[in-house]
Motif scaffolding. Structure first.
Motif, PDB file in Angstrom:
ATOM      1  N   ARG A  52      10.835  -3.614   1.345  1.00  0.00           N
ATOM      2  CA  ARG A  52      11.998  -3.743   3.083  1.00  0.00           C
ATOM      3  C   ARG A  52      11.255  -4.550   3.437  1.00  0.00           C
ATOM      4  NH1 ARG A  52      15.028   0.954   3.776  1.00  0.00           N
ATOM      5  NH2 ARG A  52      16.321   0.625   1.576  1.00  0.00           N
ATOM      6  N   VAL A  53      10.168  -3.925   3.893  1.00  0.00           N
ATOM      7  CA  VAL A  53       9.089  -3.898   5.300  1.00  0.00           C
ATOM      8  C   VAL A  53       7.861  -4.648   5.029  1.00  0.00           C
ATOM      9  CG1 VAL A  53       9.594  -1.658   5.964  1.00  0.00           C
ATOM     10  CG2 VAL A  53       7.345  -2.264   4.587  1.00  0.00           C
ATOM     11  N   LEU A  54       8.298  -5.875   4.341  1.00  0.00           N
ATOM     12  CA  LEU A  54       7.123  -6.716   3.499  1.00  0.00           C
ATOM     13  C   LEU A  54       7.067  -8.276   4.074  1.00  0.00           C
ATOM     14  CD1 LEU A  54       6.644  -5.776   0.113  1.00  0.00           C
ATOM     15  CD2 LEU A  54       5.135  -5.476   2.334  1.00  0.00           C
ATOM     16  N   PRO A  55       6.648  -8.782   4.327  1.00  0.00           N
ATOM     17  CA  PRO A  55       7.182 -10.271   5.097  1.00  0.00           C
ATOM     18  C   PRO A  55       7.679 -11.406   3.748  1.00  0.00           C
ATOM     19  CG  PRO A  55       4.629 -10.276   4.662  1.00  0.00           C
ATOM     20  CD  PRO A  55       5.450  -9.249   4.770  1.00  0.00           C
ATOM     21  N   ASP A  56       8.204 -11.962   4.068  1.00  0.00           N
ATOM     22  CA  ASP A  56       8.888 -13.475   2.763  1.00  0.00           C
ATOM     23  C   ASP A  56       7.489 -13.983   2.092  1.00  0.00           C
ATOM     24  OD1 ASP A  56      11.055 -12.875   4.824  1.00  0.00           O
ATOM     25  OD2 ASP A  56      10.689 -15.033   5.035  1.00  0.00           O
ATOM     26  N   ASN A  57       8.281 -13.634   0.376  1.00  0.00           N
ATOM     27  CA  ASN A  57       7.530 -14.308  -0.266  1.00  0.00           C
ATOM     28  C   ASN A  57       6.066 -13.956  -0.335  1.00  0.00           C
ATOM     29  OD1 ASN A  57       7.586 -15.881  -2.644  1.00  0.00           O
ATOM     30  ND2 ASN A  57       6.604 -17.671  -1.450  1.00  0.00           N
ATOM     31  N   PRO A 132      -9.814  -4.060  -7.380  1.00  0.00           N
ATOM     32  CA  PRO A 132      -8.833  -5.121  -7.276  1.00  0.00           C
ATOM     33  C   PRO A 132      -9.061  -6.165  -6.874  1.00  0.00           C
ATOM     34  CG  PRO A 132      -8.282  -1.910  -7.127  1.00  0.00           C
ATOM     35  CD  PRO A 132     -10.240  -2.610  -7.244  1.00  0.00           C
ATOM     36  N   VAL A 133      -9.620  -5.892  -5.254  1.00  0.00           N
ATOM     37  CA  VAL A 133      -9.444  -7.201  -4.542  1.00  0.00           C
ATOM     38  C   VAL A 133     -10.151  -8.238  -5.168  1.00  0.00           C
ATOM     39  CG1 VAL A 133     -11.743  -6.337  -3.471  1.00  0.00           C
ATOM     40  CG2 VAL A 133     -10.103  -7.746  -2.072  1.00  0.00           C
ATOM     41  N   GLU A 134     -10.896  -8.383  -5.715  1.00  0.00           N
ATOM     42  CA  GLU A 134     -11.763  -9.286  -6.859  1.00  0.00           C
ATOM     43  C   GLU A 134     -10.809 -10.027  -8.117  1.00  0.00           C
ATOM     44  OE1 GLU A 134     -15.487  -8.252  -8.086  1.00  0.00           O
ATOM     45  OE2 GLU A 134     -16.738  -8.413  -6.154  1.00  0.00           O
ATOM     46  N   ILE A 135      -9.587  -9.053  -8.587  1.00  0.00           N
ATOM     47  CA  ILE A 135      -9.006  -9.588  -9.998  1.00  0.00           C
ATOM     48  C   ILE A 135      -7.312  -9.715  -9.297  1.00  0.00           C
ATOM     49  CG2 ILE A 135     -10.330  -7.957 -11.564  1.00  0.00           C
ATOM     50  CD1 ILE A 135      -8.592  -5.910 -11.183  1.00  0.00           C
ATOM     51  N   ALA A 136      -6.707  -9.617  -7.916  1.00  0.00           N
ATOM     52  CA  ALA A 136      -5.942  -9.574  -7.808  1.00  0.00           C
ATOM     53  C   ALA A 136      -4.933  -9.677  -6.125  1.00  0.00           C
ATOM     54  CB  ALA A 136      -4.981  -9.073  -8.705  1.00  0.00           C
ATOM     55  N   GLY A 137      -6.247  -9.168  -5.079  1.00  0.00           N
ATOM     56  CA  GLY A 137      -5.992  -9.133  -4.281  1.00  0.00           C
ATOM     57  C   GLY A 137      -5.773 -10.538  -3.579  1.00  0.00           C
ATOM     58  N   PRO A 138      -5.459 -10.735  -1.838  1.00  0.00           N
ATOM     59  CA  PRO A 138      -4.819  -9.530  -1.536  1.00  0.00           C
ATOM     60  C   PRO A 138      -3.730  -9.339  -1.504  1.00  0.00           C
ATOM     61  CG  PRO A 138      -5.980 -11.253  -0.128  1.00  0.00           C
ATOM     62  CD  PRO A 138      -6.102 -11.816  -0.986  1.00  0.00           C
ATOM     63  N   ALA A 139      -2.794  -8.689  -1.396  1.00  0.00           N
ATOM     64  CA  ALA A 139      -1.786  -8.204  -1.858  1.00  0.00           C
ATOM     65  C   ALA A 139      -1.040  -7.208  -0.439  1.00  0.00           C
ATOM     66  CB  ALA A 139      -0.949  -7.009  -2.967  1.00  0.00           C
ATOM     67  N   GLN A 140      -0.181  -7.628  -0.168  1.00  0.00           N
ATOM     68  CA  GLN A 140       1.110  -7.154   1.158  1.00  0.00           C
ATOM     69  C   GLN A 140       1.388  -5.948   1.018  1.00  0.00           C
ATOM     70  OE1 GLN A 140       1.273 -10.795   0.626  1.00  0.00           O
ATOM     71  NE2 GLN A 140       0.191 -10.573   1.755  1.00  0.00           N
ATOM     72  N   ALA A 164      -7.936  -3.734  -1.375  1.00  0.00           N
ATOM     73  CA  ALA A 164      -7.308  -5.317  -2.379  1.00  0.00           C
ATOM     74  C   ALA A 164      -5.592  -5.707  -1.450  1.00  0.00           C
ATOM     75  CB  ALA A 164      -6.566  -4.570  -3.365  1.00  0.00           C
ATOM     76  N   VAL A 165      -5.624  -3.813   0.076  1.00  0.00           N
ATOM     77  CA  VAL A 165      -4.459  -4.678   0.390  1.00  0.00           C
ATOM     78  C   VAL A 165      -4.431  -5.709   2.124  1.00  0.00           C
ATOM     79  CG1 VAL A 165      -2.604  -3.430   1.969  1.00  0.00           C
ATOM     80  CG2 VAL A 165      -3.253  -2.239   0.108  1.00  0.00           C
ATOM     81  N   ALA A 166      -3.846  -6.769   2.041  1.00  0.00           N
ATOM     82  CA  ALA A 166      -3.599  -7.560   2.725  1.00  0.00           C
ATOM     83  C   ALA A 166      -3.688  -7.077   4.678  1.00  0.00           C
ATOM     84  CB  ALA A 166      -2.796  -8.550   2.818  1.00  0.00           C
ATOM     85  N   PRO A 167      -4.202  -7.087   5.830  1.00  0.00           N
ATOM     86  CA  PRO A 167      -4.038  -6.791   6.658  1.00  0.00           C
ATOM     87  C   PRO A 167      -2.833  -7.147   6.879  1.00  0.00           C
ATOM     88  CG  PRO A 167      -5.788  -8.124   7.058  1.00  0.00           C
ATOM     89  CD  PRO A 167      -5.423  -8.250   5.442  1.00  0.00           C
ATOM     90  N   GLY A 168      -2.229  -5.056   7.220  1.00  0.00           N
ATOM     91  CA  GLY A 168      -0.692  -4.911   8.030  1.00  0.00           C
ATOM     92  C   GLY A 168       0.031  -4.438   6.643  1.00  0.00           C
ATOM     93  N   GLY A 169      -0.497  -4.501   5.395  1.00  0.00           N
ATOM     94  CA  GLY A 169       0.242  -5.003   4.043  1.00  0.00           C
ATOM     95  C   GLY A 169       0.215  -3.066   4.080  1.00  0.00           C
ATOM     96  N   LEU A 307       2.125   6.866   1.081  1.00  0.00           N
ATOM     97  CA  LEU A 307       1.988   5.388   2.350  1.00  0.00           C
ATOM     98  C   LEU A 307       1.235   5.852   3.170  1.00  0.00           C
ATOM     99  CD1 LEU A 307       5.746   4.915   2.507  1.00  0.00           C
ATOM    100  CD2 LEU A 307       4.389   3.489   0.944  1.00  0.00           C
ATOM    101  N   GLY A 308       0.590   4.191   3.522  1.00  0.00           N
ATOM    102  CA  GLY A 308      -0.388   3.646   4.769  1.00  0.00           C
ATOM    103  C   GLY A 308      -0.179   2.392   4.601  1.00  0.00           C
ATOM    104  N   ARG A 309      -0.395   2.076   6.008  1.00  0.00           N
ATOM    105  CA  ARG A 309      -0.632   0.806   6.139  1.00  0.00           C
ATOM    106  C   ARG A 309      -2.152   0.402   7.191  1.00  0.00           C
ATOM    107  NH1 ARG A 309      -0.224  -1.777  11.704  1.00  0.00           N
ATOM    108  NH2 ARG A 309       0.808   0.087  12.012  1.00  0.00           N
TER     109      ARG A 309
END
Length: 311
Positions: A52-57, A132-140, A164-169, A307-309
């Protein structure tokens, strides 16, 4: 630890075990699918809450995806809000294939107005050795359920997920909760309180499993502290129930039979011989006390999501 091992562990210490924790995960596929079916409704609610709190796409990472139960819920939740990408990560090829299959089936999930596009991308990788960041990141959003407690250095694993979390993710770590229950206090044979003794024996097994994992490092304190130490802000948690009351549908009975067999397997000598005899009766289809035919079996468990941002 909580339900941790409700779905997530079986130890035969097979020589062909796929992962460093000594667990032959491919042999667990049917049990994982069974649990996914019973958890599906609760996970859908969790997935909707998280996206719900994620950006589009957005890109969402399902780390240690297992048989794909949460993968499906995440795909459906993204479909309902216009699409995105779900990256599935697991170290066991059989599990990754199973998860990819069910997630891709769900990706054609039709909303009332349109068929949203969700891309599903599988990645075979072992978090104990790969970042994880090398195989699949960054993710929201990075979702990791009952996976970090199987890794040798849990604090380092959390740091790797945060990377692997994008900034703000967001990182959503499902760990702990309350140990699941499925037996009445007095099953009518043996000493009452069998469930509690099984849980205690399982906890002893878990401590031994951690001690026997090569390079294991103890994680002191709660998961919220680990998330904060890894640089996340707005750290919080919520718990969700999986509740299938008695009288059960057959799927719950079947799950309970497998669960009891697994408990007995990992408990080993930590369980009193009298309790082992009781368990044997409960697992015997020819016995009047057989779990697979009882109307007083149930499933009640509470799972906690931390959860953490990322700033």
């Amino acid at each position: 630890m909580g339900t941790v091992l409700r779905v997530a562990a079986h130890s035969h210490n097979h020589a062909h075990a796929h992962t460093h924790d000594g667990i032959d995960w491919s042999s667990r596929l049917d049990s994982l699918r069974q649990a996914d079916e019973l958890d599906a409704e609760a996970r859908r609610v969790v997935a909707r809450r998280l996206v719900r709190v994620l950006p589009d796409n957005p890109t969402v990472l399902d780390v240690g995806c297992g048989a794909g139960g949460m993968s499906v819920a995440l795909v459906e939740a993204l479909s309902a809000r216009g699409g995105g990408t779900v990256v599935l990560v697991d170290a066991v090829p059989e599990l990754l294939d199973a998860a990819t299959g069910v997630a891709r089936s769900a990706a054609t999930y039709e909303t009332d107005t349109t068929t949203a596009t969700v891309r599903v991308r599988p990645v075979l990788a072992d978090l104990a050795t790969e970042r994880p960041v090398e195989i699949a990141g960054p993710a929201q959003l990075v979702w990791a359920s009952n996976v970090v407690h199987h890794l040798p250095d849990q604090r380092a694993a959390v740091a790797g997920l945060v990377e692997a979390v994008a900034p703000g993710g967001w990182l959503a770590l499902a760990e702990g909760g309350l140990s699941g229950k499925f037996l009445p206090f007095d099953v009518g044979i043996g000493e009452p309180g069998l469930q509690e003794r099984l849980t205690a024996a399982r906890d002893q097994w878990f401590v031994r499993m951690r001690e026997n994992t090569a390079g294991a490092v103890r994680l002191h304190g709660g998961w919220n502290l680990a998330l904060s130490a890894a640089g996340l802000v707005d750290v919080t948690a919520f718990s969700y129930l999986v509740d299938h009351p008695a009288p059960p549908k057959q799927a719950v009975r079947d799950w309970a039979v497998n669960q009891l067999a697994w408990f007995a397997d990992v408990a080993g000598d930590a369980l009193h011989p009298a309790d082992r005899r009781t368990v044997k009766q409960l697992l015997d289809p020819q016995d009047p006390a057989f779990l697979g035919l009882r109307d007083d079996v149930f499933l009640l468990t509470a799972n906690t999501v931390h959860l953490g941002r990322k700033p």
